[in-house]
Motif scaffolding. Structure first.
Motif, PDB file in Angstrom:
ATOM      1  N   HIS A 219       0.803  -1.223   0.000  1.00  0.00           N
ATOM      2  CA  HIS A 219       0.000   0.000   0.000  1.00  0.00           C
ATOM      3  C   HIS A 219       0.840   1.280   0.000  1.00  0.00           C
ATOM      4  N   CYS A 220       2.133   1.124  -0.204  1.00  0.00           N
ATOM      5  CA  CYS A 220       3.009   2.301  -0.158  1.00  0.00           C
ATOM      6  C   CYS A 220       2.855   3.149  -1.405  1.00  0.00           C
ATOM      7  N   GLU A 221       3.005   4.473  -1.227  1.00  0.00           N
ATOM      8  CA  GLU A 221       3.061   5.339  -2.392  1.00  0.00           C
ATOM      9  C   GLU A 221       4.497   5.446  -2.881  1.00  0.00           C
ATOM     10  N   LYS A 346       0.311  -7.588  -5.591  1.00  0.00           N
ATOM     11  CA  LYS A 346      -0.480  -6.533  -6.232  1.00  0.00           C
ATOM     12  C   LYS A 346      -1.211  -7.040  -7.469  1.00  0.00           C
TER      13      LYS A 346
END
Ligand code: M6R
Length: 363
Positions: A219-221, A346
């Motif tokens: 979920h990291c940007e 993902k």
């Protein structure tokens, strides 16, 4: 075929103990080594008065790792330039320049252009490539074939470690021919290189755990990779691997550079991956980790066993004991595998990431 693996990338990651072993089998002769026709004579080596490295992507990172070893062992300044930039970088290339290019495919247009430019100025071209008879192989003055076997996945893995192994042998040969490699260092480096396949295997034994580790990143940007000296190059390669298949923005920084700007982006929960395989620098990287942690970053460190490093990091992957010199061949394995699992989690097309081609034949 994928031989039971879900993706070519994972298969190729697992092939690395074999592909690095192949390099050893080819070059090790008794207590010493021999590169045969794939290198230069002592006289040819003596004639070079400057060295350039130029390539693209992962192959450029392999060349950049080599730069540290060349400068340490041969004691000659080396300039590294991204292939698509070489022409615009005031290259001081003459008939006495050795240009080293690295290319898995041997067909990359940017690398080919850089090579042709250097050739037009009279430089000698040394190519490290995986594909026999490729354009780069044909146009170079001397070729060292990686013999990593076909690499199908767009994200380069086994070609990279194979490029490194081949470059290390080339540099050892170069140093030896110039009388710059004493016996004890030769013995030590050869023994370190001989252990690489086993060390890779032991790193890959723990691979199932990486899936869980990968959960922290999905979920990291943005993800930041840090390292000092040659670890910075491994950081760049880890970052490229992660971004090209997971589509997460990532950036690699020399650890000391953070406080000159990028640290402003660190907030609670930011994921940072720290490379720490250069023993004289581990204390320094540990203190960078403390600075980042105090701003809420979560740190995964990849390096040699070290109390301060382990205690300052949230998670730690140990690199098997070996010399600092060969550590880059090992520290990349967890980063490749981690990138793989992040992309799998993902749901991405791991072997064929969007917008990318295996071989980039346009400028
Ligand atoms: O075939 P080459 O080694 O010349 O390719 C160079 C780059 O295009 C390549 O390494 C690219 O960066 C990979 N997708 C990285 O995984």
């Amino acid at each position: 075929s994928k031989e039971g693996f879900d993706h070519f990338m994972l298969k190729e990651i697992f092939e690395q103990s074999e592909s690095t072993q192949n390099v050893l089998n080819r070059f090790i002769k008794g207590d010493s080594f021999d590169l045969g026709e794939s290198t230069f004579s002592a006289q040819e080596f003596k004639n070079f008065d400057s060295v350039y490295l130029s390539s693209c992507g992962t192959a450029f990172h392999a060349a950049q790792v080599a730069k540290y070893l060349i400068e340490d062992l041969i004691q000659i300044p080396v300039r590294d330039e991204i292939a698509s930039e070489l022409a615009y970088s005031n290259p001081f290339i003459t008939e006495k320049t050795l240009l080293i290019v690295v290319s898995q495919s041997g067909e990359t247009a940017d690398t080919l252009n850089a090579m042709r430019l250097a050739k037009s100025k009279g430089a000698t071209i040394f190519a490290v490539t995986n594909v026999v008879g490729s354009t780069i192989a044909r146009e170079a003055d001397r070729v060292l074939y990686c013999q990593a076997g076909p690499e199908i996945s767009v994200a380069s893995t086994k070609a990279y470690t194979s490029q490194l192994m081949n470059l290390y042998f080339f540099i050892l040969d170069w140093a030896k021919k110039l009388g710059k490699l004493d016996n004890s260092l030769e013995t030590q480096l050869l023994s370190d290189l001989k252990q690489i396949p086993n060390h890779i295997e032991s790193l890959l034994d723990t691979v199932t755990g990486y899936r869980e580790l990968a959960e922290n990143f999905i979920h990291c940007e943005s993800v930041y990779f840090i390292g000092r000296a040659v670890d910075y190059i491994s950081a760049k390669e880890g970052s490229l691997k992660l971004k090209e298949i997971s589509y997460i923005h990532s950036e690699a920084l020399p650890a000391g550079e953070l406080k000159h700007g990028t640290i402003a982006l660190i907030e609670p929960g930011t994921q940072v991956i720290a490379l720490a395989t250069q023993r004289p620098l581990i204390e320094k990287i540990a203190s960078n980790i403390v600075e980042l942690s105090s701003r809420g970053a979560e740190i995964l460190s990849v390096g040699f066993e070290h109390k301060g490093l382990k205690e300052s990091s949230d998670r730690f992957i140990a690199i098997p004991e070996t010399s600092d010199y060969v550590a880059p061949i090992l520290s990349i394995i967890p980063l490749q595998t981690l990138a793989y699992y992040v992309a799998v989690l993902k749901g991405n097309d791991v072997d064929k990431p969007r917008n990318l081609a295996k071989s980039v034949t346009v400028e």
